[in-house]
Motif scaffolding. Structure first.
Motif, PDB file in Angstrom:
ATOM      1  N   GLU A 168      -6.177  -7.215   2.750  1.00 46.16           N
ATOM      2  CA  GLU A 168      -6.312  -6.343   1.583  1.00 46.16           C
ATOM      3  C   GLU A 168      -7.785  -6.106   1.234  1.00 46.16           C
ATOM      4  O   GLU A 168      -8.170  -5.019   0.815  1.00 46.16           O
ATOM      5  N   ASP A 169      -8.632  -7.125   1.453  1.00 52.04           N
ATOM      6  CA  ASP A 169     -10.071  -6.964   1.209  1.00 52.04           C
ATOM      7  C   ASP A 169     -10.698  -6.062   2.261  1.00 52.04           C
ATOM      8  O   ASP A 169     -11.584  -5.248   1.954  1.00 52.04           O
ATOM      9  N   LEU A 170     -10.253  -6.213   3.503  1.00 50.89           N
ATOM     10  CA  LEU A 170     -10.770  -5.360   4.572  1.00 50.89           C
ATOM     11  C   LEU A 170     -10.453  -3.888   4.303  1.00 50.89           C
ATOM     12  O   LEU A 170     -11.316  -3.018   4.445  1.00 50.89           O
ATOM     13  N   ILE A 171      -9.207  -3.616   3.917  1.00 53.67           N
ATOM     14  CA  ILE A 171      -8.794  -2.233   3.664  1.00 53.67           C
ATOM     15  C   ILE A 171      -9.561  -1.637   2.491  1.00 53.67           C
ATOM     16  O   ILE A 171      -9.909  -0.450   2.490  1.00 53.67           O
ATOM     17  N   GLY A 219      11.423  -3.039   3.382  1.00 57.31           N
ATOM     18  CA  GLY A 219      11.104  -2.423   2.103  1.00 57.31           C
ATOM     19  C   GLY A 219       9.820  -2.885   1.444  1.00 57.31           C
ATOM     20  O   GLY A 219       9.569  -2.533   0.291  1.00 57.31           O
ATOM     21  N   ARG A 220       8.974  -3.635   2.158  1.00 57.98           N
ATOM     22  CA  ARG A 220       7.683  -4.026   1.598  1.00 57.98           C
ATOM     23  C   ARG A 220       6.645  -2.966   1.980  1.00 57.98           C
ATOM     24  O   ARG A 220       5.805  -3.164   2.849  1.00 57.98           O
ATOM     25  N   ALA A 221       6.736  -1.833   1.295  1.00 60.91           N
ATOM     26  CA  ALA A 221       5.962  -0.656   1.688  1.00 60.91           C
ATOM     27  C   ALA A 221       4.455  -0.880   1.603  1.00 60.91           C
ATOM     28  O   ALA A 221       3.697  -0.424   2.467  1.00 60.91           O
ATOM     29  N   GLN A 222       3.993  -1.565   0.563  1.00 63.84           N
ATOM     30  CA  GLN A 222       2.556  -1.767   0.404  1.00 63.84           C
ATOM     31  C   GLN A 222       1.998  -2.644   1.520  1.00 63.84           C
ATOM     32  O   GLN A 222       0.942  -2.336   2.095  1.00 63.84           O
ATOM     33  N   ASP A 223       2.698  -3.735   1.847  1.00 64.36           N
ATOM     34  CA  ASP A 223       2.263  -4.596   2.947  1.00 64.36           C
ATOM     35  C   ASP A 223       2.231  -3.808   4.254  1.00 64.36           C
ATOM     36  O   ASP A 223       1.299  -3.937   5.057  1.00 64.36           O
ATOM     37  N   ALA A 224       3.273  -3.009   4.473  1.00 60.82           N
ATOM     38  CA  ALA A 224       3.342  -2.220   5.700  1.00 60.82           C
ATOM     39  C   ALA A 224       2.170  -1.257   5.811  1.00 60.82           C
ATOM     40  O   ALA A 224       1.555  -1.122   6.881  1.00 60.82           O
ATOM     41  N   GLU A 225       1.834  -0.604   4.732  1.00 53.36           N
ATOM     42  CA  GLU A 225       0.731   0.358   4.742  1.00 53.36           C
ATOM     43  C   GLU A 225      -0.586  -0.315   5.095  1.00 53.36           C
ATOM     44  O   GLU A 225      -1.368   0.202   5.915  1.00 53.36           O
ATOM     45  N   LEU A 226      -0.847  -1.479   4.490  1.00 52.87           N
ATOM     46  CA  LEU A 226      -2.084  -2.209   4.770  1.00 52.87           C
ATOM     47  C   LEU A 226      -2.159  -2.616   6.234  1.00 52.87           C
ATOM     48  O   LEU A 226      -3.177  -2.422   6.904  1.00 52.87           O
ATOM     49  N   LEU A 227      -1.075  -3.187   6.747  1.00 50.43           N
ATOM     50  CA  LEU A 227      -1.078  -3.706   8.105  1.00 50.43           C
ATOM     51  C   LEU A 227      -1.205  -2.592   9.143  1.00 50.43           C
ATOM     52  O   LEU A 227      -1.920  -2.732  10.142  1.00 50.43           O
ATOM     53  N   LEU A 228      -0.521  -1.501   8.917  1.00 49.53           N
ATOM     54  CA  LEU A 228      -0.567  -0.414   9.886  1.00 49.53           C
ATOM     55  C   LEU A 228      -1.911   0.310   9.859  1.00 49.53           C
ATOM     56  O   LEU A 228      -2.402   0.768  10.896  1.00 49.53           O
ATOM     57  N   ALA A 241     -15.456  -1.560  10.672  1.00 45.51           N
ATOM     58  CA  ALA A 241     -16.580  -2.179  11.381  1.00 45.51           C
ATOM     59  C   ALA A 241     -16.539  -3.696  11.223  1.00 45.51           C
ATOM     60  O   ALA A 241     -16.822  -4.444  12.172  1.00 45.51           O
ATOM     61  N   THR A 242     -16.183  -4.172  10.021  1.00 43.18           N
ATOM     62  CA  THR A 242     -16.084  -5.603   9.776  1.00 43.18           C
ATOM     63  C   THR A 242     -15.004  -6.221  10.661  1.00 43.18           C
ATOM     64  O   THR A 242     -15.177  -7.317  11.206  1.00 43.18           O
ATOM     65  N   THR A 243     -13.897  -5.527  10.814  1.00 45.14           N
ATOM     66  CA  THR A 243     -12.816  -6.023  11.661  1.00 45.14           C
ATOM     67  C   THR A 243     -13.274  -6.175  13.107  1.00 45.14           C
ATOM     68  O   THR A 243     -13.013  -7.193  13.756  1.00 45.14           O
ATOM     69  N   ARG A 244     -13.978  -5.170  13.618  1.00 46.77           N
ATOM     70  CA  ARG A 244     -14.452  -5.240  15.008  1.00 46.77           C
ATOM     71  C   ARG A 244     -15.464  -6.372  15.190  1.00 46.77           C
ATOM     72  O   ARG A 244     -15.453  -7.076  16.214  1.00 46.77           O
ATOM     73  N   ARG A 245     -16.313  -6.568  14.190  1.00 43.97           N
ATOM     74  CA  ARG A 245     -17.269  -7.688  14.270  1.00 43.97           C
ATOM     75  C   ARG A 245     -16.538  -9.022  14.216  1.00 43.97           C
ATOM     76  O   ARG A 245     -16.927  -9.977  14.901  1.00 43.97           O
TER      77      ARG A 245
END
Length: 299
Positions: A235-238, A284-293, A245-249
């Motif tokens: 959630e902080d990354l998004i 049905g956890r739409a918010q979690d799904a959106e972040l992860l995808l 860029a932080t994720t790739r590092r």
């Protein structure tokens, strides 16, 4: 004492476990029996608790603090018992001597409210990675654990079924499945893995500063285990303008620090993020799904 399951556990079992309702109905009596058998003194049920088990803070007859954990069959508690016994307290919580009752574990008491996640991000990743490294050992010869190929095979079937009915996720599912096929074509190692490792699964202890808890062990390559750690605090990354860029590092830094192939880590991170996102979408956890995808799209 009334052993009421936390709502977090009730909700999670309702999403994922076909045997959840029956196990929950029997849970209070099972907890009473487990306490009586071991002559334990109950302090409290840990809240909010986990998504796959009831955790009760107890004391043994001699006053030693401990944790009583009860889990349904789908959480594979016997597999957890076998892994903890094999690790023998090195890097992970210690399994205490007890009658071996299916679905019940008596564990060393750590500090349940103090996890690595409470540290600043850079320090948390460092401590978590160091803990994970200690768990990557040769599996016992006669073991009950499934392999990464077996576990991800079941997950891949569920992903295909979801994608067939949901065109929006199809491109990411296709990419994740292709990555899995490539990775399994030449698996480089065979280690006992935690299976569901993340910062919140590393708690402060007395014997060692940090110890892992709650494994869902599996046999396979270290990159598979490390992949779940890459997306911690997603959630902080998004929310960050530099999240991609932080994720790739992070992938590069974790791969280098633990001697894992960077491309294999990226591939398993993609597969595991898409699998989790599709599963969240399905229940049905739409918010979690959106972040992860969205996170998976960066990989």
């Amino acid at each position: 004492m009334a052993f009421e399951p936390p709502q977090r556990l009730v909700k999670a079992l309702g999403e994922t476990a076909p045997d959840g309702d029956d196990w929950l109905v029997k849970l209070p009596e099972a907890a009473h029996q487990a306490v009586a058998l071991r002559e334990l003194t109950v302090e409290r049920v840990q809240m909010p608790g986990g998504r796959s088990s009831l955790v009760v803070l107890v004391r043994r007859v001699d006053g030693t603090p401990a944790v009583l954990k009860l889990a349904p069959p789908r959480a594979r508690p016997q597999s957890e018992r076998a892994a903890l016994a094999h690790w023998g307290g090195v890097g992970a919580v210690q399994l205490l001597d007890e009658p071996a009752v299916e679905g019940v574990l008596l564990l060393e008491r750590l500090h349940p409210d103090v996890s690595v996640r409470s540290l600043p991000e850079a320090k948390a990743l460092l401590e978590a990675a160091g803990t994970l490294r200690r768990l990557w050992v040769e599996p016992p010869g006669d073991h009950p654990f499934e392999t990464v190929a077996e576990r991800t095979g079941r997950q891949a079937d569920a992903m295909r079924a979801t994608a067939a009915a949901d065109a929006e996720v199809s491109p990411l599912v296709d990419a994740a499945l292709a990555a899995r096929e490539e990775l399994l074509a030449a698996p480089p190692e065979r280690r006992l893995l935690h299976g569901t490792f993340r910062q919140s699964k590393v708690l402060a202890g007395e014997r060692m500063p940090w110890l892992a808890v709650g494994p869902d062990p599996v046999i396979g390559e270290c990159a598979f285990d490390l992949a779940r750690l890459v997306r911690d605090r997603v959630e902080d990354l998004i929310a960050s303008p530099s999240g991609a860029a932080t994720t790739r590092r992070r992938v590069k830094r974790l791969a280098e620090s633990l001697d894992v192939d960077q491309e294999r880590l990226r591939g398993w991170t993609l597969f595991r993020a898409v699998e989790s996102g599709v599963r969240a979408r399905r229940v049905g956890r739409a918010q979690d799904a959106e972040l992860l995808l969205e996170f998976a799209g960066w990989l």
